[in-house]
Design a protein around this motif. Structure first.
Motif, PDB file in Angstrom:
ATOM      1  N   ARG A 181       0.840  -1.208   0.000  1.00 52.00           N
ATOM      2  CA  ARG A 181       0.000   0.000   0.000  1.00 52.00           C
ATOM      3  C   ARG A 181       0.873   1.256   0.000  1.00 52.00           C
ATOM      4  O   ARG A 181       0.635   2.193  -0.761  1.00 52.00           O
ATOM      5  CB  ARG A 181      -0.897  -0.039   1.242  1.00 52.00           C
ATOM      6  N   CYS A 229       1.234   4.188  -2.786  1.00 51.41           N
ATOM      7  CA  CYS A 229       0.933   5.572  -2.409  1.00 51.41           C
ATOM      8  C   CYS A 229       2.096   6.505  -2.717  1.00 51.41           C
ATOM      9  O   CYS A 229       1.889   7.674  -3.065  1.00 51.41           O
ATOM     10  CB  CYS A 229       0.598   5.659  -0.922  1.00 51.41           C
ATOM     11  N   GLY A 256      -1.446  12.236  -2.908  1.00 52.39           N
ATOM     12  CA  GLY A 256      -2.730  12.264  -2.221  1.00 52.39           C
ATOM     13  C   GLY A 256      -3.405  10.912  -2.150  1.00 52.39           C
ATOM     14  O   GLY A 256      -4.575  10.829  -1.779  1.00 52.39           O
ATOM     15  N   ALA A 257      -2.667   9.853  -2.522  1.00 57.82           N
ATOM     16  CA  ALA A 257      -3.239   8.499  -2.554  1.00 57.82           C
ATOM     17  C   ALA A 257      -4.540   8.472  -3.349  1.00 57.82           C
ATOM     18  O   ALA A 257      -5.433   7.677  -3.079  1.00 57.82           O
ATOM     19  CB  ALA A 257      -3.469   7.963  -1.139  1.00 57.82           C
ATOM     20  N   GLY A 260      -6.973  10.136  -3.211  1.00 55.39           N
ATOM     21  CA  GLY A 260      -8.162  10.379  -2.398  1.00 55.39           C
ATOM     22  C   GLY A 260      -8.730   9.137  -1.750  1.00 55.39           C
ATOM     23  O   GLY A 260      -9.811   9.185  -1.163  1.00 55.39           O
ATOM     24  N   LEU A 261      -7.995   8.009  -1.836  1.00 55.52           N
ATOM     25  CA  LEU A 261      -8.509   6.766  -1.270  1.00 55.52           C
ATOM     26  C   LEU A 261      -8.139   6.625   0.198  1.00 55.52           C
ATOM     27  O   LEU A 261      -7.065   7.057   0.618  1.00 55.52           O
ATOM     28  CB  LEU A 261      -7.943   5.565  -2.033  1.00 55.52           C
ATOM     29  N   SER A 262      -9.019   5.993   0.953  1.00 52.65           N
ATOM     30  CA  SER A 262      -8.701   5.662   2.338  1.00 52.65           C
ATOM     31  C   SER A 262      -8.000   4.310   2.363  1.00 52.65           C
ATOM     32  O   SER A 262      -7.971   3.583   1.374  1.00 52.65           O
ATOM     33  CB  SER A 262      -9.975   5.600   3.180  1.00 52.65           C
ATOM     34  N   LYS A 263      -7.434   3.981   3.507  1.00 51.47           N
ATOM     35  CA  LYS A 263      -6.734   2.704   3.643  1.00 51.47           C
ATOM     36  C   LYS A 263      -7.653   1.503   3.399  1.00 51.47           C
ATOM     37  O   LYS A 263      -7.268   0.576   2.674  1.00 51.47           O
ATOM     38  CB  LYS A 263      -6.087   2.628   5.022  1.00 51.47           C
ATOM     39  N   PRO A 264      -8.860   1.478   3.970  1.00 44.77           N
ATOM     40  CA  PRO A 264      -9.744   0.336   3.693  1.00 44.77           C
ATOM     41  C   PRO A 264     -10.056   0.163   2.204  1.00 44.77           C
ATOM     42  O   PRO A 264     -10.131  -0.962   1.705  1.00 44.77           O
ATOM     43  CB  PRO A 264     -11.008   0.672   4.489  1.00 44.77           C
ATOM     44  N   LEU A 305      -8.082   1.045  -0.318  1.00 47.79           N
ATOM     45  CA  LEU A 305      -6.876   0.539  -0.961  1.00 47.79           C
ATOM     46  C   LEU A 305      -6.658  -0.937  -0.640  1.00 47.79           C
ATOM     47  O   LEU A 305      -6.294  -1.734  -1.516  1.00 47.79           O
ATOM     48  CB  LEU A 305      -5.665   1.343  -0.492  1.00 47.79           C
ATOM     49  N   ASN A 359       2.725  13.102   1.673  1.00 43.66           N
ATOM     50  CA  ASN A 359       2.207  12.838   0.325  1.00 43.66           C
ATOM     51  C   ASN A 359       0.903  13.562   0.010  1.00 43.66           C
ATOM     52  O   ASN A 359       0.169  13.163  -0.885  1.00 43.66           O
ATOM     53  CB  ASN A 359       2.022  11.317   0.137  1.00 43.66           C
ATOM     54  N   GLY A 360       0.574  14.592   0.782  1.00 43.06           N
ATOM     55  CA  GLY A 360      -0.638  15.345   0.495  1.00 43.06           C
ATOM     56  C   GLY A 360      -1.921  14.572   0.686  1.00 43.06           C
ATOM     57  O   GLY A 360      -2.935  14.866   0.040  1.00 43.06           O
ATOM     58  N   VAL A 361      -1.905  13.595   1.581  1.00 45.99           N
ATOM     59  CA  VAL A 361      -3.104  12.784   1.808  1.00 45.99           C
ATOM     60  C   VAL A 361      -4.049  13.503   2.771  1.00 45.99           C
ATOM     61  O   VAL A 361      -3.638  13.943   3.845  1.00 45.99           O
ATOM     62  CB  VAL A 361      -2.721  11.392   2.352  1.00 45.99           C
ATOM     63  N   THR A 408      -7.306  12.155   3.460  1.00 50.77           N
ATOM     64  CA  THR A 408      -8.407  11.223   3.714  1.00 50.77           C
ATOM     65  C   THR A 408      -8.031  10.245   4.826  1.00 50.77           C
ATOM     66  O   THR A 408      -6.901   9.760   4.861  1.00 50.77           O
ATOM     67  CB  THR A 408      -8.725  10.423   2.442  1.00 50.77           C
ATOM     68  N   THR A 448      -7.230   4.752   9.370  1.00 50.33           N
ATOM     69  CA  THR A 448      -7.674   4.573   7.983  1.00 50.33           C
ATOM     70  C   THR A 448      -6.948   5.486   7.001  1.00 50.33           C
ATOM     71  O   THR A 448      -7.347   5.592   5.844  1.00 50.33           O
ATOM     72  CB  THR A 448      -9.188   4.837   7.880  1.00 50.33           C
ATOM     73  N   ALA A 492      -4.052   6.323   4.547  1.00 46.83           N
ATOM     74  CA  ALA A 492      -3.043   5.603   3.764  1.00 46.83           C
ATOM     75  C   ALA A 492      -1.857   6.516   3.476  1.00 46.83           C
ATOM     76  O   ALA A 492      -1.579   6.865   2.337  1.00 46.83           O
ATOM     77  CB  ALA A 492      -3.653   5.086   2.469  1.00 46.83           C
TER      78      ALA A 492
END
Lengths: 85, 170
Positions: A13, A17, A22-23, A25-29, A31, B76-78, B80, B153, B155
């Motif tokens: 993961r 990333c 910004g991944a 815009g996805l959350s870990k779950p 992904l 990384n500009g995350v 969420t 949660t 990432a």
């Protein structure tokens, strides 16, 4: 049917990333679910059977062992996927 | 009565052996683009649970109302998800009366904080501690991130800029 360990999943993961600002815009779950969906296809009986049969056809009359086939697929995938990272 | 804050980390802290918590100049972190301010931050990967170990001395004007504050942002500009941060500590006081080699924490605190709403914005979640402190005591502490928790949660890596101890004087 997850085969990656928690640590492997985390490393995968994070590697994804790192190249995705910004991944996406996805959350870990989300992904985790996406990666596990890919896992499920790769370890699924349908895909494994198709690859095995294709190798058998190519190498006939010689039949590689399961281990030999796994290593062959691993090396091909490594070269192929390096272009997509 | 006045409120005071002192920085107790991550400067001088020691990372665990996972390889997933480490120190890095801010400008090297992904998502930092101006590269003007290059102080050290502690980086907590989003891979396995990690710990960062440190200690500080309770100031002589300490009276009460202890609070720990995490100054952090995401890598990384995350923007969420949530992060689970923790702080466990033990106070050690006296002169030749108490061991520095304790087996357990005196109190373990956790806080779940949302990722920054805008890239690289500083966050400052707080968690109140019990009244276990006295002026002059040594406090041994462990900062943690728990990415394997279902509540974590986000990432992305956590960039810990400051660990702050807030208290009130007389």
């Amino acid at each position: 049917m997850a085969i990656l360990t928690v640590q492997e999943l985390g490393m995968t993961r994070q590697e994804w990333c790192d190249g995705t600002p910004g991944a996406a815009g996805l959350s870990k779950p989300q992904l985790n679910a996406a990666m596990q969906a890919v896992e499920d296809i790769l370890v699924g009986a349908a895909l494994q059977s198709a690859i095995s049969n294709a190798i058998n056809t190519a190498t006939s009359p010689i039949t590689l062992s399961v281990t030999e086939k796994r290593r062959l697929v691993a090396f091909v995938l490594r070269r192929k996927t390096e272009r997509d990272r | 009565m006045a409120t005071h804050e002192i920085s107790i980390g991550p400067d001088g802290c020691v990372p665990d052996s996972t390889g997933s918590v480490y120190f890095q100049p801010l400008d090297v972190c992904t998502g930092i683009t101006n590269d003007v301010f290059k102080h050290i931050v502690a980086v907590f990967d989003d891979v396995v649970d990690t710990k960062l170990y440190g200690r500080f001395v309770v100031p002589q004007n300490y009276v009460g109302t202890p609070v720990f504050k995490f100054a952090w942002t995401s890598d990384n500009g995350v923007n969420t998800g949530n992060v689970v941060l923790g702080l466990a500590y033990r106070t050690v006081g006296g002169d030749d009366t108490t061991s520095l080699d304790q087996a357990t924490a005196e109190e373990s605190l956790t806080v779940t904080d949302a990722a920054p709403g805008t890239d690289n914005f500083r966050l400052i979640p707080t968690v109140a501690a019990a009244a276990n402190f006295a002026a002059g005591e040594t406090v041994q502490f462990i900062i943690s991130r728990t990415p394997t928790s279902g509540s974590d949660t986000m990432a992305a890596r956590v960039l810990l800029v400051d660990m702050i101890f807030q208290y009130a004087d007389a």
